[in-house]
Design an enzyme around this catalytic site. Sequence first.
Site, PDB file in Angstrom:
ATOM      1  N   GLN A  48       0.794  -1.222   0.000  1.00 52.10           N
ATOM      2  CA  GLN A  48       0.000   0.000   0.000  1.00 52.10           C
ATOM      3  C   GLN A  48       0.835   1.285   0.000  1.00 52.10           C
ATOM      4  O   GLN A  48       0.299   2.340  -0.344  1.00 52.10           O
ATOM      5  CB  GLN A  48      -0.975  -0.009   1.178  1.00 52.10           C
ATOM      6  CG  GLN A  48      -2.012  -1.119   1.047  1.00 52.10           C
ATOM      7  CD  GLN A  48      -2.960  -1.182   2.222  1.00 52.10           C
ATOM      8  OE1 GLN A  48      -2.713  -1.897   3.179  1.00 52.10           O
ATOM      9  NE2 GLN A  48      -4.034  -0.427   2.174  1.00 52.10           N
ATOM     10  N   ARG A 104       4.022   0.277  12.622  1.00 53.58           N
ATOM     11  CA  ARG A 104       3.595  -1.045  12.152  1.00 53.58           C
ATOM     12  C   ARG A 104       3.678  -1.044  10.622  1.00 53.58           C
ATOM     13  O   ARG A 104       3.023  -0.246   9.956  1.00 53.58           O
ATOM     14  CB  ARG A 104       2.163  -1.326  12.598  1.00 53.58           C
ATOM     15  CG  ARG A 104       1.588  -2.600  11.993  1.00 53.58           C
ATOM     16  CD  ARG A 104       0.164  -2.827  12.476  1.00 53.58           C
ATOM     17  NE  ARG A 104      -0.394  -4.048  11.922  1.00 53.58           N
ATOM     18  CZ  ARG A 104      -1.369  -4.077  11.008  1.00 53.58           C
ATOM     19  NH1 ARG A 104      -1.904  -2.958  10.546  1.00 53.58           N
ATOM     20  NH2 ARG A 104      -1.820  -5.222  10.557  1.00 53.58           N
ATOM     21  N   HIS A 148       0.762  -9.402   4.583  1.00 53.84           N
ATOM     22  CA  HIS A 148      -0.378  -8.471   4.521  1.00 53.84           C
ATOM     23  C   HIS A 148      -0.911  -8.493   3.081  1.00 53.84           C
ATOM     24  O   HIS A 148      -0.705  -7.560   2.310  1.00 53.84           O
ATOM     25  CB  HIS A 148       0.105  -7.077   4.934  1.00 53.84           C
ATOM     26  CG  HIS A 148      -0.987  -6.077   5.241  1.00 53.84           C
ATOM     27  ND1 HIS A 148      -1.124  -5.455   6.453  1.00 53.84           N
ATOM     28  CD2 HIS A 148      -1.990  -5.577   4.479  1.00 53.84           C
ATOM     29  CE1 HIS A 148      -2.151  -4.624   6.428  1.00 53.84           C
ATOM     30  NE2 HIS A 148      -2.694  -4.674   5.229  1.00 53.84           N
ATOM     31  N   ASN A 193      -1.986 -10.727   8.442  1.00 51.48           N
ATOM     32  CA  ASN A 193      -2.955  -9.655   8.635  1.00 51.48           C
ATOM     33  C   ASN A 193      -4.312 -10.041   8.038  1.00 51.48           C
ATOM     34  O   ASN A 193      -4.392 -10.428   6.868  1.00 51.48           O
ATOM     35  CB  ASN A 193      -2.479  -8.369   7.940  1.00 51.48           C
ATOM     36  CG  ASN A 193      -3.490  -7.241   8.091  1.00 51.48           C
ATOM     37  OD1 ASN A 193      -3.667  -6.700   9.185  1.00 51.48           O
ATOM     38  ND2 ASN A 193      -4.182  -6.907   7.024  1.00 51.48           N
ATOM     39  N   GLU A 194      -5.346  -9.943   8.819  1.00 52.71           N
ATOM     40  CA  GLU A 194      -6.736 -10.115   8.384  1.00 52.71           C
ATOM     41  C   GLU A 194      -6.982 -11.356   7.529  1.00 52.71           C
ATOM     42  O   GLU A 194      -7.462 -11.259   6.389  1.00 52.71           O
ATOM     43  CB  GLU A 194      -7.214  -8.860   7.634  1.00 52.71           C
ATOM     44  CG  GLU A 194      -7.242  -7.621   8.507  1.00 52.71           C
ATOM     45  CD  GLU A 194      -7.765  -6.368   7.790  1.00 52.71           C
ATOM     46  OE1 GLU A 194      -8.064  -6.442   6.596  1.00 52.71           O
ATOM     47  OE2 GLU A 194      -7.859  -5.326   8.448  1.00 52.71           O
ATOM     48  N   ASN A 334      -8.006  -5.153  14.098  1.00 51.12           N
ATOM     49  CA  ASN A 334      -8.225  -3.974  13.261  1.00 51.12           C
ATOM     50  C   ASN A 334      -9.700  -3.647  13.377  1.00 51.12           C
ATOM     51  O   ASN A 334     -10.553  -4.418  12.946  1.00 51.12           O
ATOM     52  CB  ASN A 334      -7.868  -4.262  11.794  1.00 51.12           C
ATOM     53  CG  ASN A 334      -6.392  -4.599  11.632  1.00 51.12           C
ATOM     54  OD1 ASN A 334      -5.592  -4.356  12.543  1.00 51.12           O
ATOM     55  ND2 ASN A 334      -6.028  -5.131  10.486  1.00 51.12           N
ATOM     56  N   TYR A 336     -12.791  -0.761  12.934  1.00 49.31           N
ATOM     57  CA  TYR A 336     -13.178   0.524  12.342  1.00 49.31           C
ATOM     58  C   TYR A 336     -14.605   0.929  12.672  1.00 49.31           C
ATOM     59  O   TYR A 336     -14.884   2.098  12.836  1.00 49.31           O
ATOM     60  CB  TYR A 336     -13.041   0.464  10.810  1.00 49.31           C
ATOM     61  CG  TYR A 336     -11.612   0.409  10.353  1.00 49.31           C
ATOM     62  CD1 TYR A 336     -10.910   1.576  10.103  1.00 49.31           C
ATOM     63  CD2 TYR A 336     -10.949  -0.807  10.187  1.00 49.31           C
ATOM     64  CE1 TYR A 336      -9.587   1.546   9.690  1.00 49.31           C
ATOM     65  CE2 TYR A 336      -9.629  -0.851   9.775  1.00 49.31           C
ATOM     66  CZ  TYR A 336      -8.953   0.319   9.529  1.00 49.31           C
ATOM     67  OH  TYR A 336      -7.645   0.298   9.136  1.00 49.31           O
ATOM     68  N   GLU A 408      -5.180  -1.444  13.924  1.00 55.88           N
ATOM     69  CA  GLU A 408      -5.700  -0.456  12.978  1.00 55.88           C
ATOM     70  C   GLU A 408      -6.962   0.145  13.560  1.00 55.88           C
ATOM     71  O   GLU A 408      -7.843  -0.580  14.031  1.00 55.88           O
ATOM     72  CB  GLU A 408      -6.041  -1.088  11.623  1.00 55.88           C
ATOM     73  CG  GLU A 408      -4.835  -1.589  10.859  1.00 55.88           C
ATOM     74  CD  GLU A 408      -5.210  -2.195   9.490  1.00 55.88           C
ATOM     75  OE1 GLU A 408      -6.322  -1.949   8.988  1.00 55.88           O
ATOM     76  OE2 GLU A 408      -4.357  -2.923   8.948  1.00 55.88           O
ATOM     77  N   GLU A 462      -5.464   2.197  -1.320  1.00 58.74           N
ATOM     78  CA  GLU A 462      -6.457   1.489  -0.496  1.00 58.74           C
ATOM     79  C   GLU A 462      -6.956   0.231  -1.209  1.00 58.74           C
ATOM     80  O   GLU A 462      -7.293   0.285  -2.393  1.00 58.74           O
ATOM     81  CB  GLU A 462      -7.642   2.424  -0.220  1.00 58.74           C
ATOM     82  CG  GLU A 462      -7.824   2.743   1.234  1.00 58.74           C
ATOM     83  CD  GLU A 462      -7.925   1.526   2.122  1.00 58.74           C
ATOM     84  OE1 GLU A 462      -7.124   1.413   3.056  1.00 58.74           O
ATOM     85  OE2 GLU A 462      -8.795   0.652   1.865  1.00 58.74           O
TER      86      GLU A 462
HETATM   87  O1  IFM Z   1      -6.100  -0.452   4.128  1.00 66.64           O
HETATM   88  C1  IFM Z   1      -6.701  -1.510   4.800  1.00 66.64           C
HETATM   89  C2  IFM Z   1      -5.659  -2.460   5.352  1.00 66.64           C
HETATM   90  O2  IFM Z   1      -4.842  -2.977   4.360  1.00 66.64           O
HETATM   91  C3  IFM Z   1      -6.322  -3.628   6.039  1.00 66.64           C
HETATM   92  N1  IFM Z   1      -7.306  -3.185   6.994  1.00 66.64           N
HETATM   93  C4  IFM Z   1      -8.277  -2.224   6.531  1.00 66.64           C
HETATM   94  C5  IFM Z   1      -7.567  -1.034   5.927  1.00 66.64           C
HETATM   95  C6  IFM Z   1      -8.584   0.039   5.521  1.00 66.64           C
HETATM   96  O3  IFM Z   1      -9.448  -0.438   4.552  1.00 66.64           O
END
Ligand code: IFM
Length: 520
Positions: A48, A104, A148, A193-194, A334, A336, A408, A462
């Site tokens: 990213q 990070r 990631h 990650n995720e 993470n 949001y 996050e 993104e």
């Molecule tokens: O940008 C992403 C990230 O790569 C993974 N978690 C969510 C973020 C926001 O969409």
Amino acid sequence: MARPFLISFLFPLCIIFLLICGGSTVAALSRDDFPSGFIFGAGTSAYQVEGAAAEDGRKPSIWDAFCHAGKMPDHSNADVAADQYHKYKEDVKLMHETGLDAYRFSIAWPRLIPDGRGEINPKGLQYYNNLINELLSYGIQPHVTLYHFDLPQALQDEYNGLLSTKFIDDFTAYADVCFREFGDRVKNWVTVNEPNVESLGGYDQGAFPPERCSYPFGNCTSGNSTTEPYIVAHHLLLAHSSVVLLYREKYQAEQGGKIGITILAIWFVPATEDPEDIAAARRAVDFHIGWLLHPIVHGTYPAIMRKIAGSRLPLLSKENFEKVKGSFDFIGINHYFTISVKSDPSQLKNKVRDYVRDMAVKISNIVSLDKALFRKYIKGLPVAPWGLSELLEHFKINYGNPPIMIHENGDFEEADSTNPVTINDDFRINYLEQYLEALNLSIRNGSNTQGYFVWSLIDCFEILFGYTNRYGIYGVNFNDTEKTRYTRSSARWYANLLGGKANIKGASRDTHLVKNIALQ
Ligand code: IFM
């Protein structure tokens, strides 16, 4: 006579004044209100921000292939992105000016081992050594994610990437290189990650690379949405535990670091008080978070997933159970937003179901996960810091209150192509302030959260929206070849907080009643 009169008259007046003006104000919070040793940071990920996609020996990842096939809504790619590969020193200075304790970031597997297996790229090694050393020279801790989303395309081509168990061995060998080369200085590692996002996005809906899905769940050339998301998450889980085992057996005693996994953790609440909707919210949490969390804490998938997905959900063998259970020193989350759901049992009447149908929930007000609609939907969600408190309570009650790193948390604005430089982001300050306040409350209530990272340090490419969504506390002018950084108000606000100012003003304190929905 005058003095006693003044004292007896003015003193009560002062008290009354203080009671009126100060009594209803809750003291603002500063970083000193968090436990000592609490880590404040910000993050990004390799694909990213790095750019230099074809430079110094890096080879493509599945994301390069996806973007180059024109699959992003804005037809963008991250060939240059924020150019952190060349600008890392400038970025580390920004981190220092902000007062971050930690950064990070992720290592790009296709930069370090371009074919996914075999030869190490010396220039890749050099780059991450430089970045780590630069961070440490400013006293900033590197918190490193190994994977990631950016699987080397070579492994996708060779054996279908995450669908094959060969991935587990290759990932473990790659992690071995990272621990050996960087582990003397890196003390905080995240394996994956995720994994929940990658399995869903890439193998159920086909919205992310490698775009696998099946009809009627998406429109892809190949894939099987009914089984593959479960298989891929299972392989990611096994790969994670294999790497944790390696770290524990070979490196941890000497290097003294910690290792965990990071999960996207949306919080789900029932749209009504109907017991069916309450059960639906719990089901959504189990499918979304418990999918990975339950195995690593308890050694099994959540009972509700086993019941609904049946044999489509792989079994954890006895040997794997031993490896997976307890395979973490901390859990990364993470977080949001919070989404409200209703029960939709009609989904279970379909014989052919994917992961989403298995969840059997209706997400209020949203009919389709079309990307543009999705952006509008999430931007329209109310800022719900209490959702974070409930989420942390869930970890505390149902998962033994493990050490947590919030990896996050942040808010975005839709980019305006006529104005590439947006400085004033009070909306973001408001968001961060409320979430940090909720976090502080949760910690006071016993949550074992040990760190917090804003997403993101700088504007990024993104994953859903290319360059049209901006998360950075520092902006990047993507229109300019220099990818110039600029300081947003939120970066100043964060710097002031980290510098000791009581900058969390308690704007949302009254709305903080934790809605304790039945989770047990
Ligand atoms: O940008 C992403 C990230 O790569 C993974 N978690 C969510 C973020 C926001 O969409």
